[in-house]
Design an enzyme around this catalytic site. Structure first.
Site, PDB file in Angstrom:
ATOM      1  N   ASP A 299      28.843  42.409  47.536  1.00  0.00           N
ATOM      2  CA  ASP A 299      28.691  41.963  46.146  1.00  0.00           C
ATOM      3  C   ASP A 299      27.380  41.198  45.982  1.00  0.00           C
ATOM      4  OD1 ASP A 299      31.227  43.002  45.670  1.00  0.00           O
ATOM      5  OD2 ASP A 299      32.218  41.057  45.830  1.00  0.00           O
TER       6      ASP A 299
ATOM      7  N   GLY B 158      32.509  44.224  50.071  1.00  0.00           N
ATOM      8  CA  GLY B 158      32.415  43.065  49.181  1.00  0.00           C
ATOM      9  C   GLY B 158      32.604  41.728  49.877  1.00  0.00           C
TER      10      GLY B 158
ATOM     11  N   HIS C  56      37.885  46.756  43.892  1.00  0.00           N
ATOM     12  CA  HIS C  56      38.815  46.044  44.760  1.00  0.00           C
ATOM     13  C   HIS C  56      39.797  47.054  45.355  1.00  0.00           C
ATOM     14  CE1 HIS C  56      38.009  42.033  42.539  1.00  0.00           C
ATOM     15  NE2 HIS C  56      37.279  42.116  43.631  1.00  0.00           N
TER      16      HIS C  56
ATOM     17  N   HIS D 141      36.863  36.375  48.053  1.00  0.00           N
ATOM     18  CA  HIS D 141      35.443  36.259  47.728  1.00  0.00           C
ATOM     19  C   HIS D 141      35.228  36.156  46.215  1.00  0.00           C
ATOM     20  CE1 HIS D 141      36.350  40.514  47.478  1.00  0.00           C
ATOM     21  NE2 HIS D 141      35.223  40.726  46.830  1.00  0.00           N
TER      22      HIS D 141
ATOM     23  N   ASP E 114      40.553  43.956  40.316  1.00  0.00           N
ATOM     24  CA  ASP E 114      42.009  43.814  40.305  1.00  0.00           C
ATOM     25  C   ASP E 114      42.311  42.394  39.828  1.00  0.00           C
ATOM     26  OD1 ASP E 114      44.704  43.615  40.705  1.00  0.00           O
ATOM     27  OD2 ASP E 114      44.664  44.081  42.843  1.00  0.00           O
TER      28      ASP E 114
ATOM     29  N   ASP F 293      31.886  35.132  44.767  1.00  0.00           N
ATOM     30  CA  ASP F 293      30.872  36.194  44.793  1.00  0.00           C
ATOM     31  C   ASP F 293      31.045  37.136  43.605  1.00  0.00           C
ATOM     32  OD1 ASP F 293      30.017  35.110  47.191  1.00  0.00           O
ATOM     33  OD2 ASP F 293      31.099  36.572  48.413  1.00  0.00           O
TER      34      ASP F 293
ATOM     35  N   ARG G 266      28.082  37.103  36.464  1.00  0.00           N
ATOM     36  CA  ARG G 266      27.133  36.196  35.808  1.00  0.00           C
ATOM     37  C   ARG G 266      25.716  36.761  35.867  1.00  0.00           C
ATOM     38  NH1 ARG G 266      28.827  31.974  37.860  1.00  0.00           N
ATOM     39  NH2 ARG G 266      27.600  31.977  39.768  1.00  0.00           N
TER      40      ARG G 266
END
Length: 135
Positions: free
Chosen positions: A60, A55, A8, A87, A80, A90, A96
């Protein structure tokens, strides 16, 4: 090994410093990064980095797709946690997917250091076994 590098905005300097410090390890592997992060790493280290979109523009998700195809072995994602990200869904999906596909992921410098030192020692070689099982 294929290593994804993501950060980030407020963590980009930290990731660039981290990759610079462990350049001797990273240079032995294939590096992938989201847009600006990848550019910053290239400029600071001279390493070859395949860059995806930034991202928020889908980078991402591009890395997530590589995880789902078993084409990513490690993810280093300096998040961060104190700043809201537009997002965020995402980001959650990427984490996950790393869990679902058993891809080691570090979201801070402390964990990233343990992971990269493990890579150096050969502790991540089990990823090659998983890749071969899926082919």
């Amino acid at each position: 090994m294929n290593i994804a590098l993501i950060a980030h905005d407020r963590k980009k300097d930290d990731l660039v410093q981290f990759v610079t410090a462990y350049r001797y390890i990273f240079e032995k592997h294939s590096l992938f990064a989201t847009g600006t992060t990848g550019q910053r790493i290239i400029e600071a280290t001279g390493l070859q980095v395949h860059r995806f979109q930034s991202g928020p523009l889908g980078g991402d998700q591009e890395i997530g797709a590589r995880i789902a195809k078993n084409e990513m072995d490690i993810v280093i994602f300096f998040r961060d946690p104190l700043t809201a990200q537009p997002h965020e869904p995402d980001v959650s999906a990427l984490i996950r997917l790393a869990d679902v596909y058993r891809v080691p992921i570090a979201t801070n410098m402390g964990t990233a250091e343990v992971l990269i030192r493990g890579l150096e020692r050969g502790d991540i070689d089990w990823r090659e076994v998983i890749k071969n099982m899926r082919q």
